[in-house]
Design an enzyme around this catalytic site. Structure first.
Site, PDB file in Angstrom:
ATOM      1  N   ASN A  94      52.295  73.522  69.795  1.00 22.96           N
ATOM      2  CA  ASN A  94      53.031  72.377  70.330  1.00 22.96           C
ATOM      3  C   ASN A  94      52.564  71.100  69.644  1.00 22.96           C
ATOM      4  O   ASN A  94      51.392  70.948  69.290  1.00 22.96           O
ATOM      5  CB  ASN A  94      52.941  72.283  71.858  1.00 22.96           C
ATOM      6  N   ILE A  95      53.524  70.210  69.436  1.00 17.56           N
ATOM      7  CA  ILE A  95      53.273  68.939  68.768  1.00 17.56           C
ATOM      8  C   ILE A  95      53.922  67.859  69.625  1.00 17.56           C
ATOM      9  O   ILE A  95      55.156  67.766  69.677  1.00 17.56           O
ATOM     10  CB  ILE A  95      53.852  68.922  67.338  1.00 17.56           C
ATOM     11  N   GLU A  96      53.102  67.092  70.320  1.00 16.01           N
ATOM     12  CA  GLU A  96      53.615  66.084  71.243  1.00 16.01           C
ATOM     13  C   GLU A  96      53.866  64.756  70.552  1.00 16.01           C
ATOM     14  O   GLU A  96      53.415  64.517  69.423  1.00 16.01           O
ATOM     15  CB  GLU A  96      52.640  65.901  72.408  1.00 16.01           C
TER      16      GLU A  96
ATOM     17  N   CYS B 185      57.714  72.381  71.256  1.00 19.72           N
ATOM     18  CA  CYS B 185      56.885  73.451  71.799  1.00 19.72           C
ATOM     19  C   CYS B 185      56.403  74.357  70.662  1.00 19.72           C
ATOM     20  O   CYS B 185      57.022  74.428  69.603  1.00 19.72           O
ATOM     21  CB  CYS B 185      57.681  74.276  72.800  1.00 19.72           C
TER      22      CYS B 185
ATOM     23  N   GLU C 168      56.554  77.570  70.473  1.00 20.73           N
ATOM     24  CA  GLU C 168      57.520  78.614  70.182  1.00 20.73           C
ATOM     25  C   GLU C 168      58.609  78.117  69.245  1.00 20.73           C
ATOM     26  O   GLU C 168      58.973  78.769  68.259  1.00 20.73           O
ATOM     27  CB  GLU C 168      58.176  79.120  71.484  1.00 20.73           C
TER      28      GLU C 168
ATOM     29  N   CYS D 159      59.257  77.816  78.015  1.00 21.21           N
ATOM     30  CA  CYS D 159      60.144  76.931  78.780  1.00 21.21           C
ATOM     31  C   CYS D 159      61.608  77.337  78.547  1.00 21.21           C
ATOM     32  O   CYS D 159      61.913  78.162  77.682  1.00 21.21           O
ATOM     33  CB  CYS D 159      59.921  75.467  78.386  1.00 21.21           C
TER      34      CYS D 159
ATOM     35  N   CYS E 144      62.954  76.728  74.933  1.00 21.11           N
ATOM     36  CA  CYS E 144      62.494  77.750  73.984  1.00 21.11           C
ATOM     37  C   CYS E 144      63.236  79.062  74.189  1.00 21.11           C
ATOM     38  O   CYS E 144      63.591  79.746  73.227  1.00 21.11           O
ATOM     39  CB  CYS E 144      60.992  77.960  74.114  1.00 21.11           C
TER      40      CYS E 144
END
Length: 138
Positions: free
Chosen positions: A42-44, A53, A55, A91, A94
């Site tokens: 994940n990369i916020e 996310c 995935e 989620c 995804c």
């Protein structure tokens, strides 16, 4: 590739997560039909909606390299800096990306922890009646 190895690759990918806001790190390892594995984390983002996310990161990497056929994905997620103790399902967004590229009858979703793959599902179990391309056709 066996399920446990795919789960370990997801745990390894989790180490690269960029999660300064949620402090929830997710790693994913996506297995293609030809045996290649694409990982993602994940990369916020401070604006939140541009966040990706783990995935989806793995799927987008694979698709951008020409892959279109997938067998399974392993997912590992939990509080950043702590061992993964509980299964972390994908989620809804995804799951929808998976529905775009994967056969719901055969695509496996493996939920990994530090103890190995704890849970396994077919896509159809986690996204029954998913929105697919066929719904756009008459």
């Amino acid at each position: 590739m066996d399920r446990e190895r795919l789960g370990r690759l997801a745990l390894e990918a989790r180490k690269n997560a960029y999660a300064p806001y949620s402090h929830f790190a997710v790693g994913a390892a996506l297995l293609t039909k030809n045996g290649k594995v694409y990982t993602g984390c994940n990369i916020e983002n401070a604006a939140f909606s541009p966040t990706s996310c783990g995935e989806r990161t793995a799927f987008f990497k694979a698709v951008s390299e020409g892959e279109r056929e997938f067998l399974a994905i392993a997912i590992a997620g939990g509080p950043a800096g702590a061992p993964v103790k509980r299964a972390c399902p994908p989620c809804g967004v995804c799951r929808q990306v998976m529905a775009e590229f994967c056969d719901p009858e055969t695509f496996e979703i493996l939920l990994a922890t530090e103890n190995g793959v704890e849970e396994a599902y077919l896509l159809k179990e986690l996204l029954p009646r998913g929105f697919r391309k066929s719904r756009l056709e008459e």
